[in-house]
Design an enzyme around this catalytic site. Structure first.
Site, PDB file in Angstrom:
ATOM      1  N   ASN A  46     -13.444  57.884  67.464  1.00 36.17           N
ATOM      2  CA  ASN A  46     -13.299  56.434  67.343  1.00 36.17           C
ATOM      3  C   ASN A  46     -12.029  55.990  68.059  1.00 36.17           C
ATOM      4  O   ASN A  46     -11.346  56.793  68.705  1.00 36.17           O
ATOM      5  CB  ASN A  46     -13.291  56.025  65.864  1.00 36.17           C
ATOM      6  CG  ASN A  46     -12.146  56.671  65.088  1.00 36.17           C
ATOM      7  OD1 ASN A  46     -11.173  57.169  65.664  1.00 36.17           O
ATOM      8  ND2 ASN A  46     -12.265  56.672  63.766  1.00 36.17           N
TER       9      ASN A  46
ATOM     10  N   ASP B 102     -24.622  57.872  60.265  1.00 34.28           N
ATOM     11  CA  ASP B 102     -23.177  57.747  60.130  1.00 34.28           C
ATOM     12  C   ASP B 102     -22.655  56.557  60.934  1.00 34.28           C
ATOM     13  O   ASP B 102     -21.733  55.857  60.507  1.00 34.28           O
ATOM     14  CB  ASP B 102     -22.494  59.035  60.597  1.00 34.28           C
ATOM     15  CG  ASP B 102     -20.982  58.973  60.500  1.00 34.28           C
ATOM     16  OD1 ASP B 102     -20.464  59.019  59.371  1.00 34.28           O
ATOM     17  OD2 ASP B 102     -20.325  58.849  61.553  1.00 34.28           O
TER      18      ASP B 102
END
EC number: 3.1.2.2
Length: 408
Positions: A57, A251
């Site tokens: 991320n 997810d």
């Protein structure tokens, strides 16, 4: 000292390389302990891959879905090898269930994720695989355990995908190991049946919501959906979706729900049992939908469903393929835990979902404030606790949902 073994000559350093099975004593997998799984087929394997920027991320933490995908790949390899270790009909091991998985520590860009898998129990038609993930800083040599997971696979015939084959038995060092494995098998089977019974919930896809008209920190505000066309690269030899591909998509959706709720950096803390109810065929369109079900001061729980529309080749009605609960935590830019905004109750919620929210709140209290042995043993007035919780939530006291302890 001798030079440490690495990937084959000329192999691109960013790709994974597969270590040999521990059965023949060669490769990195040989370092793993064999907990009695010394029967036919491989006892343990290890998969390693360096983490790249597209795995992480914006804060540099590797996505939980990426780790889950690697875990499933290792489990599929070892279980498929084992199921084909004896003469008979060729088969591919299909993922049926993933037990609760905790993310103990984040994996960062540039680190190597070492995924070790070993078979710990076999029933007549299923294989239990224990998987550990260890991150390694290749500059300093520092290592740490980041994940532990248990997966269940069933062998499906290559000639007939609806035919479940028998699993070669393994040998156990002690009789207690077999008894404990059988107990785990019975528990997961009961839990799968319980999940199927409440699997009729419908989440309508949220594609272009008008969030400006919705109140922040409510279920409808953060609820999110993702639509994906299943292609050949997503599938096994049988033409059905890899379990790891599905978990990665789940997810992603859960992460979007958590980020919309907190508007901060979020990371996966744990995944409750993931149940794969039906296979998803190549060419299907799957809708992955997530919604917030509970928040505490430090974490938030998101329920994720996967619905499949197999309109290519074999048109049929949409069906529920997978379901699971994900837990996320909110982090600051420095990686420190942040308080989670409390989930606001909406009076527009339907009664079954209100009951689900009540159940999530109760289960949190049971884990945080009660000894599990006291419940139902006469030591703690559970009915009084439940009534007090509902009064605190200012919600009607609906019929009690099935309770089961969450967490280790």
């Amino acid at each position: 000292m001798g030079r440490r073994a690495g990937p084959p000559e000329g192999a691109w350093r960013g790709e994974a390389w597969w270590c040999r099975s521990a059965v023949d004593g060669r490769g990195a997998g040989a370092a793993m302990s064999e907990r009695g799984a010394a029967g036919p087929g491989p006892a343990a394997i290890q998969v390693s891959r360096i983490m790249r920027p597209d795995d992480a991320n914006v804060a540099g933490n590797v996505h939980g879905g990426t780790i889950l995908k690697m875990i499933e790949e290792a489990g599929a390899i070892i279980s498929t090898r084992h199921c084909n270790s004896q003469a008979g009909e060729p088969c591919v091991a299909a993922l049926a269930r993933v037990e609760r998985t905790d993310f103990l520590s984040p994996v960062c860009i540039g680190e190597v994720a070492n995924v070790s898998a070993e078979i710990t129990y076999t029933s007549r038609h299923s294989v239990e695989v224990q998987v550990n993930v260890m991150s390694e800083n290749i500059l300093t040599g520092a290592k740490k355990v980041t994940n532990k997971a248990t997966l269940w696979y069933v062998p499906l015939s290559l000639k007939n995908v609806n035919k479940v084959l028998e699993v070669p038995p393994i040998q156990y060092a002690r009789k207690e190991q077999e008894d404990e494995g059988k107990k785990r098998y019975e528990e997961q089977k009961l839990d799968r049946l319980e999940t199927k019974q409440r699997n009729g919930d419908v989440i309508f896809p949220v594609i272009n919501p008008d969030r400006q008209t919705k109140e922040p920190h409510t279920v409808s505000y953060s609820q999110s959906s993702l639509i994906h066309l299943v292609g050949p690269s997503d599938c096994t030899l049988l033409g059905f979706v890899h379990g790891g591909v599905t978990m990665k998509l789940m997810d992603e959706v859960a992460g979007i729900v958590a980020a919309r709720h907190c508007k901060t950096n979020i990371v996966t803390a744990s995944v409750d049992a993931i149940n794969f109810h039906e296979k998803i065929k190549k060419g299907s369109v799957i809708t992955i939908s997530g919604r917030m079900t509970f928040t505490s001061n430090k974490s938030m729980e998101i329920e994720v469903f996967v619905d499949a529309d197999p309109f290519v080749d074999e048109p049929r009605e949409r069906y529920r393929a997978v379901s699971a609960f994900f837990t996320y935590v909110s982090l600051s830019k420095e990686g420190k835990p942040l308080p989670v905004p409390q989930l606001l109750q909406s009076m527009s919620l339907n009664e079954p979902f209100q009951s689900r929210l009540q159940g999530c709140f109760l289960k949190f209290l049971l884990v945080e404030n009660c000894q599990c042995g006291d419940i139902g043993g006469g030591g703690f007035p559970f009915s009084r606790l439940r009534t007090g919780c509902m009064q605190a939530l200012q919600l009607p006291l609906l019929p009690a949902p099935e309770m089961r302890r969450r967490g280790p």
